[in-house]
Design an enzyme around this catalytic site. Structure first.
Site, short mmCIF file in Angstrom:
data_model
loop_
_atom_site.label_atom_id
_atom_site.label_comp_id
_atom_site.label_asym_id
_atom_site.label_seq_id
_atom_site.Cartn_x
_atom_site.Cartn_y
_atom_site.Cartn_z
CG HIS A 161 -7.31 -20.33 -6.75
ND1 HIS A 161 -8.06 -19.08 -6.85
CD2 HIS A 161 -7.28 -20.86 -5.58
CE1 HIS A 161 -8.81 -19.33 -5.69
NE2 HIS A 161 -8.41 -20.24 -5.10
CE1 TYR A 183 -2.07 -20.52 -0.80
CE2 TYR A 183 -1.82 -18.42 -1.66
CZ TYR A 183 -2.57 -19.58 -1.24
OH TYR A 183 -3.75 -18.97 -0.97
#
Ligand code: HEM
Length: 334
Positions: free
Chosen positions: A58, A323
């Protein structure tokens, strides 16, 4: 390269008749036996190149800000810090799936990360995409998909191999079916976003399992084939700013689908039946966009507040770990 980048967590943007593909070699098309967060970061970098300071997935996106207003139904039914404080500020980031900072916005899955800023410096995160399902029942399935894409990029495999991989792994097929024929949204704020995983929320008597969905109050709108050809590759952030300038704000209704006893919590590749109860838990209103307010945020979906619990979905802890690595690397300009 472009082909590889159209793959994101939930959406396999392939127009494949998977059922008609004969699978010759089951072992060859099995998901990798092991998968860890480092494997994902490595494959994202190989697919997309190294972009110091940017998210490893992303990568392209825009920050936004606004507020969350819980509904009376939410505060009455659930006992969680998420709904206890009335209206609270939120920080958001809309993004394109994949690790390409120049992703072509005329195609592909969109994502949203939202951090709820609660009193006493508590933060609750959610991060979802415009696909309702994950590509497989485990992280390994998704890693395998990324690895096949890498092989295609290197000229070591063809699209036929991806079709065979999906055909050999039934849990990957629902996401392909769900996404088949769906066009991307015209704006970041006129698509539905799905949390995909199950979570638990404390109720008055017992905990309840739920999956969330964000529904734009102004409805969905999708690109036409003509627009897909004529638009530039970058338009979503600009359209968000224009929308806010024209309307002052733009909003989503936040719905939770409540799972029945038999609905799985550990398989993000399976939709729950459509007749399940849906609770409107509140409204997210976006009032500003642009800037860097979301840059220092890790939208880890396992960061939750009192009264909410992650489920046993095996993809959730993998996300959390990946993440954290991406966050650490990008903040140290790697
Ligand atoms: C094994 C599965 C997955 C892996 C390894 C993975 C990995 C990543 C990584 C490394 C990032 C960048 C994080 C950062 O630097 O802050 C990211 C961002 C993101 N992912 Fe995933 N992801 C997975 C599954 C999913 C799923 C299932 C969803 C949707 C439900 C999702 C939605 C998002 C969104 C919206 C962002 C952007 C958050 C932001 O704007 O900072 N991911 N993902």
């Amino acid at each position: 390269m472009k082909y590889a980048l159209s793959i994101s967590a939930g959406a396999v943007a392939l127009a494949l008749a998977t059922s008609s593909v004969a699978v010759a070699d089951d072992h060859k098309y099995a998901p990798p036996a092991s998968a860890n967060a480092q494997d994902f970061i490595a494959v994202f970098k190989e697919l997309n190149g190294v972009h110091p300071g940017l998210r490893k997935a992303h990568a392209k996106g825009v920050c936004a800000a606004g507020k969350f207003t819980p509904s009376a139904a939410a505060t009455d039914r659930f006992n969680t810090a998420l709904f206890d404080s009335g209206e609270v500020p939120v920080t958001l980031r809309f993004s394109m799936g994949g690790g390409n900072p120049e992703a072509d916005e005329r195609q592909g899955t969109r994502g949203v990360g939202i951090q709820f800023q609660l009193p006493n410096n508590q933060q609750h995160n959610i991060a979802g995409i415009t696909s309702a399902l994950f590509s497989g029942s485990t992280p390994n399935h998704f890693l395998g998909l990324l690895q096949w894409n890498l092989k295609i990029m290197r000229g070591e495999a063809t699209r036929e191999d991806i079709a065979k991989y999906i055909a050999a792994n039934p849990s990957m097929q629902a996401a392909v079916e769900w996404n088949k024929g769906k066009m991307p949204s015209t704006e970041y704020t006129n698509a539905d976003y799905y949390g995909i995983h199950a979570f638990w929320a404390a109720g008055e008597q017992q905990r309840e399992k739920f999956r969330w969905q964000l529904v734009p109050t102004s409805g969905n709108e999708y690109l036409t084939q003509e627009e897909q050809k004529s638009l530039p590759t970058t338009f979503l952030a600009e359209r968000l700013m224009e929308r806010l300038e024209a309307d002052g704000e733009v909003s989503f209704d936040w719905h939770w689908t409540i799972g029945a006893e038999e609905d799985p919590t550990n398989d993000p590749s399976v939709l729950w039946p459509e007749d399940r109860e849906r609770v409107h838990v509140g409204k997210i209103t976006i009032t500003a966009a642009g800037g860097e307010n979301c840059t220092p945020i890790n939208f880890d979906p396992m960061r939750v507040v009192r009264g909410i619990q992650p489920s046993d979905d095996p993809v959730l802890p993998m996300r959390s770990a990946a993440y954290a690595i991406s966050f650490g690397q990008r903040l140290s300009n790697q």
